[in-house]
Design a protein around this motif. Structure first.
Motif, PDB file in Angstrom:
ATOM      1  N   PRO A  56     -45.735  -9.571  51.559  1.00 53.10           N
ATOM      2  CA  PRO A  56     -45.006  -8.719  50.610  1.00 53.10           C
ATOM      3  C   PRO A  56     -45.876  -8.352  49.401  1.00 53.10           C
ATOM      4  O   PRO A  56     -46.594  -9.207  48.874  1.00 53.10           O
ATOM      5  CB  PRO A  56     -43.818  -9.591  50.190  1.00 53.10           C
ATOM      6  CG  PRO A  56     -43.670 -10.595  51.281  1.00 53.10           C
ATOM      7  CD  PRO A  56     -45.048 -10.851  51.805  1.00 53.10           C
ATOM      8  N   VAL A  57     -45.839  -7.091  49.019  1.00 58.98           N
ATOM      9  CA  VAL A  57     -46.569  -6.621  47.838  1.00 58.98           C
ATOM     10  C   VAL A  57     -45.572  -6.497  46.694  1.00 58.98           C
ATOM     11  O   VAL A  57     -44.617  -5.720  46.774  1.00 58.98           O
ATOM     12  CB  VAL A  57     -47.247  -5.263  48.112  1.00 58.98           C
ATOM     13  CG1 VAL A  57     -47.963  -4.771  46.852  1.00 58.98           C
ATOM     14  CG2 VAL A  57     -48.229  -5.376  49.277  1.00 58.98           C
ATOM     15  N   ASN A  58     -45.791  -7.250  45.642  1.00 57.91           N
ATOM     16  CA  ASN A  58     -44.853  -7.286  44.520  1.00 57.91           C
ATOM     17  C   ASN A  58     -45.307  -6.472  43.323  1.00 57.91           C
ATOM     18  O   ASN A  58     -44.522  -6.234  42.408  1.00 57.91           O
ATOM     19  CB  ASN A  58     -44.631  -8.739  44.083  1.00 57.91           C
ATOM     20  CG  ASN A  58     -44.125  -9.604  45.216  1.00 57.91           C
ATOM     21  OD1 ASN A  58     -43.220  -9.214  45.945  1.00 57.91           O
ATOM     22  ND2 ASN A  58     -44.738 -10.769  45.395  1.00 57.91           N
ATOM     23  N   CYS A  59     -46.558  -6.050  43.338  1.00 60.69           N
ATOM     24  CA  CYS A  59     -47.096  -5.300  42.201  1.00 60.69           C
ATOM     25  C   CYS A  59     -48.343  -4.550  42.650  1.00 60.69           C
ATOM     26  O   CYS A  59     -49.124  -5.060  43.466  1.00 60.69           O
ATOM     27  CB  CYS A  59     -47.432  -6.264  41.062  1.00 60.69           C
ATOM     28  SG  CYS A  59     -48.346  -5.537  39.694  1.00 60.69           S
ATOM     29  N   ILE A  60     -48.514  -3.348  42.150  1.00 62.86           N
ATOM     30  CA  ILE A  60     -49.736  -2.574  42.382  1.00 62.86           C
ATOM     31  C   ILE A  60     -50.433  -2.374  41.048  1.00 62.86           C
ATOM     32  O   ILE A  60     -49.817  -1.911  40.081  1.00 62.86           O
ATOM     33  CB  ILE A  60     -49.424  -1.197  43.001  1.00 62.86           C
ATOM     34  CG1 ILE A  60     -48.751  -1.345  44.360  1.00 62.86           C
ATOM     35  CG2 ILE A  60     -50.703  -0.370  43.135  1.00 62.86           C
ATOM     36  CD1 ILE A  60     -48.244  -0.033  44.927  1.00 62.86           C
ATOM     37  N   ILE A  61     -51.710  -2.738  40.980  1.00 62.94           N
ATOM     38  CA  ILE A  61     -52.538  -2.385  39.819  1.00 62.94           C
ATOM     39  C   ILE A  61     -53.423  -1.234  40.257  1.00 62.94           C
ATOM     40  O   ILE A  61     -54.307  -1.405  41.099  1.00 62.94           O
ATOM     41  CB  ILE A  61     -53.386  -3.583  39.344  1.00 62.94           C
ATOM     42  CG1 ILE A  61     -52.477  -4.711  38.859  1.00 62.94           C
ATOM     43  CG2 ILE A  61     -54.320  -3.147  38.219  1.00 62.94           C
ATOM     44  CD1 ILE A  61     -53.225  -5.953  38.398  1.00 62.94           C
ATOM     45  N   GLY A  62     -53.142  -0.060  39.731  1.00 61.02           N
ATOM     46  CA  GLY A  62     -53.847   1.137  40.165  1.00 61.02           C
ATOM     47  C   GLY A  62     -54.771   1.689  39.099  1.00 61.02           C
ATOM     48  O   GLY A  62     -54.496   1.564  37.898  1.00 61.02           O
ATOM     49  N   ASP A  63     -55.870   2.300  39.528  1.00 67.54           N
ATOM     50  CA  ASP A  63     -56.740   3.019  38.616  1.00 67.54           C
ATOM     51  C   ASP A  63     -55.915   4.127  37.969  1.00 67.54           C
ATOM     52  O   ASP A  63     -55.347   4.983  38.653  1.00 67.54           O
ATOM     53  CB  ASP A  63     -57.928   3.612  39.390  1.00 67.54           C
ATOM     54  CG  ASP A  63     -58.991   4.196  38.478  1.00 67.54           C
ATOM     55  OD1 ASP A  63     -58.625   4.718  37.389  1.00 67.54           O
ATOM     56  OD2 ASP A  63     -60.171   4.156  38.833  1.00 67.54           O
ATOM     57  N   GLY A  64     -55.846   4.119  36.654  1.00 63.90           N
ATOM     58  CA  GLY A  64     -54.956   5.028  35.936  1.00 63.90           C
ATOM     59  C   GLY A  64     -55.283   6.491  36.054  1.00 63.90           C
ATOM     60  O   GLY A  64     -54.487   7.333  35.633  1.00 63.90           O
ATOM     61  N   ILE A  65     -56.445   6.838  36.622  1.00 59.32           N
ATOM     62  CA  ILE A  65     -56.774   8.254  36.790  1.00 59.32           C
ATOM     63  C   ILE A  65     -56.247   8.783  38.118  1.00 59.32           C
ATOM     64  O   ILE A  65     -56.304   9.976  38.390  1.00 59.32           O
ATOM     65  CB  ILE A  65     -58.311   8.477  36.676  1.00 59.32           C
ATOM     66  CG1 ILE A  65     -58.627   9.940  36.359  1.00 59.32           C
ATOM     67  CG2 ILE A  65     -59.019   8.020  37.938  1.00 59.32           C
ATOM     68  CD1 ILE A  65     -58.037  10.434  35.054  1.00 59.32           C
TER      69      ILE A  65
ATOM     70  N   ILE B 217     -42.161  -0.341  44.543  1.00 62.70           N
ATOM     71  CA  ILE B 217     -43.028  -1.412  44.053  1.00 62.70           C
ATOM     72  C   ILE B 217     -43.486  -1.039  42.642  1.00 62.70           C
ATOM     73  O   ILE B 217     -43.959   0.083  42.419  1.00 62.70           O
ATOM     74  CB  ILE B 217     -44.263  -1.614  44.956  1.00 62.70           C
ATOM     75  CG1 ILE B 217     -43.825  -2.012  46.371  1.00 62.70           C
ATOM     76  CG2 ILE B 217     -45.185  -2.694  44.378  1.00 62.70           C
ATOM     77  CD1 ILE B 217     -44.984  -2.112  47.353  1.00 62.70           C
ATOM     78  N   PRO B 218     -43.339  -1.934  41.658  1.00 64.18           N
ATOM     79  CA  PRO B 218     -43.770  -1.615  40.291  1.00 64.18           C
ATOM     80  C   PRO B 218     -45.288  -1.432  40.191  1.00 64.18           C
ATOM     81  O   PRO B 218     -46.049  -2.070  40.924  1.00 64.18           O
ATOM     82  CB  PRO B 218     -43.290  -2.809  39.467  1.00 64.18           C
ATOM     83  CG  PRO B 218     -43.136  -3.921  40.445  1.00 64.18           C
ATOM     84  CD  PRO B 218     -42.747  -3.284  41.753  1.00 64.18           C
ATOM     85  N   VAL B 219     -45.697  -0.568  39.264  1.00 67.11           N
ATOM     86  CA  VAL B 219     -47.114  -0.235  39.085  1.00 67.11           C
ATOM     87  C   VAL B 219     -47.572  -0.590  37.678  1.00 67.11           C
ATOM     88  O   VAL B 219     -46.867  -0.347  36.694  1.00 67.11           O
ATOM     89  CB  VAL B 219     -47.369   1.264  39.325  1.00 67.11           C
ATOM     90  CG1 VAL B 219     -48.835   1.611  39.073  1.00 67.11           C
ATOM     91  CG2 VAL B 219     -46.971   1.659  40.729  1.00 67.11           C
ATOM     92  N   ILE B 220     -48.761  -1.166  37.599  1.00 74.26           N
ATOM     93  CA  ILE B 220     -49.475  -1.357  36.332  1.00 74.26           C
ATOM     94  C   ILE B 220     -50.726  -0.492  36.394  1.00 74.26           C
ATOM     95  O   ILE B 220     -51.436  -0.508  37.401  1.00 74.26           O
ATOM     96  CB  ILE B 220     -49.859  -2.832  36.118  1.00 74.26           C
ATOM     97  CG1 ILE B 220     -48.602  -3.701  35.980  1.00 74.26           C
ATOM     98  CG2 ILE B 220     -50.740  -2.990  34.881  1.00 74.26           C
ATOM     99  CD1 ILE B 220     -48.899  -5.198  35.893  1.00 74.26           C
TER     100      ILE B 220
END
Length: 468
Positions: A88-97, A110-113
């Protein structure tokens, strides 16, 4: 991103690092990332296609092609990966661009940071661009742009020293010439690069939190401005120093000097050369992993360095200049040493190095700050123009060369200013900032505290996901 991933892995979080096939092949070819991350049981690498042909250069000059391909090709691949994930993926940390990651995350709930790899100063400028346009301080009165400069219309001249007064916190020192290179357009409504950076930064308002690779003592006035728009910010930098600090207190086996996250083969022979040089006698020269030089620019830098009579270590990548291999021998000089790629953190920390002639990329800027090295800034594109202004005018950590043409006399004079004439002045200011960086990532420091908060934030997301 790799430094952040390792910091989170150290805390016991299960991390999947998603990279493009192309980038991952480069990492495997030139680094020890597989062995390094194998010591974290919850860590795994995964890759997807970036949608570009194998022979595509993926250079800064063709940035929009990269973003377009990822948006159209990588978007569905990311969704499939998230839906089909065994864990299970509970959070995504994505490159903000890459704002399209938010759209995918919304679809799969899924929540994103967002993690922005530029400094807070440039992030804030990008965010404020709509207001700058409303105030008619942009667009510029230009007809076309080149990689490193602009071409003005004959019938109208632009005052490049005109202050930009609608970016809060920068009203007294931000000039037109200091804006990111994507702002150097005459029509902001149709230029895709301009629209990309402005719109993607605005989309960060939709995410759960924002991570910035900076520290409070360096950018606190600008961070205060950003917090008027973003309530949940984690300043956890300088990431490379933060990682090193936490690794020292752990049981991992990483060798700080031998590890690399580079896409180029590191030539460590330069360390042996530095070992033979007097303390603070060498200026290190590198324009990063993307920027290219014309032959004329390269020769002006070479003559300027030679004429300064200072020792220099110069990184000239294999793709820095077409036909470079045939000319490399002619660039050799008794006071200089040239390599294709260097272990930059180790070089900047070496006792023989006394200054850094840099393109002012954010990673290079932070690495220089941590090492206490004064800088000569020759920005090429992107956020580098902003960073160089802050280095020279705000933080007083070096000299901003973007106000000058690439000329051997300018190079010579600035090298001597940095290494001789104003050496004590710059050493005092850089030593102070280096100590503040170290304090920030140490126990009780702001960055250390914020990283702990981030880790708890992610763990809380995990608990909430399980409750559902």
């Amino acid at each position: 991103m790799l430094n952040l991933a390792e910091l989170l892995s150290l805390s016991g979080l299960a991390v999947t690092f998603l990279n493009s096939d192309h980038n991952h092949r480069r990492l495997l070819q030139y680094t020890d990332v597989s062995a390094r991350f194998a010591q974290y049981p919850g860590f795994q690498f995964q890759t997807i296609s970036d949608g570009l042909a194998a022979d595509h250069p993926r250079s800064g000059l063709r940035l929009m092609e990269m973003f377009d391909a990822m948006s159209s090709n990588s978007r569905p691949l990311l969704k499939d990966l998230l839906v089909e994930s065994r864990q299970p993926v509970n959070c995504i940390i994505g490159d903000g661009i890459m704002g399209w990651v938010i759209d995918v995350a919304d679809e799969v709930k899924i929540p994103v940071i967002h993690f922005r790899t530029i400094g807070a100063c440039c992030f804030w400028i990008y965010f404020c661009i709509p207001e700058v346009i409303r105030a008619k301080e942009l667009p510029m009165r230009v007809s076309s742009i080149s990689e490193l400069g602009i071409v003005l219309k004959n019938e109208e001249k632009e005052d490049m020293d005109r202050l930009i007064t609608t970016v809060p916190g920068m009203e007294t020192f931000l000039r037109l010439r200091d804006l990111p290179s994507s702002c150097r357009v005459s029509d902001n409504t149709t230029n895709l690069g301009f629209q990309l950076f402005m719109n993607e930064t605005q989309r960060s308002l939709r995410v759960n939190a924002l991570i910035l690779n900076t520290f409070e003592e360096l950018e606190e006035p600008i961070l205060s401005q950003i917090r008027t728009k973003f309530s949940n910010i984690y300043t956890i930098g300088p990431l490379h120093l933060h990682l090193k600090t936490r690794l020292i207190g752990s049981n991992t086996t990483t060798s700080f000097n031998q590890s690399s996250n580079s896409f180029w083969e590191v030539d460590r022979s330069c360390i042996a050369w530095l070992d033979k040089q007097p303390p603070r006698s060498v200026i290190y020269v590198s324009f990063g992993s993307i920027a290219t030089l014309t032959r004329e620019q390269l020769m002006e830098f070479w003559h300027g360095l030679v004429n300064s009579k200072q020792r220099f270590l110069w990184v000239i990548r294999p793709d820095s200049l077409v036909g470079l291999d045939r000319e490399r021998e002619s660039l050799e000089e008794e006071r200089g040493y040239i390599v294709g790629w260097a272990p930059q953190e180790e070089v900047l920390a070496h006792r023989a190095v006394g200054g850094f002639l840099t393109h002012s990329g954010w990673n290079s800027t932070l690495e220089s700050v941590v090492a206490g090295q004064p800088m000569i800034c020759w920005p090429c594109f992107g956020d580098q123009r902003v960073n160089s202004r802050f280095v020279g005018e705000v933080w007083k950590l070096g000299l901003d060369m973007k106000d000058h043409v690439c000329d051997r006399k300018v190079v010579k004079n600035m090298v001597n200013d940095l290494m001789v004439e104003r050496r004590e002045e710059f050493v005092k200011s850089t030593d102070r900032m280096a100590k503040l960086a170290t304090k920030s990532v140490s126990d009780g420091g702001f960055s250390s505290y914020n990283l702990n908060r981030l880790i708890e934030h992610i763990r809380l997301m995990n608990v909430r996901a399980q409750d559902k």
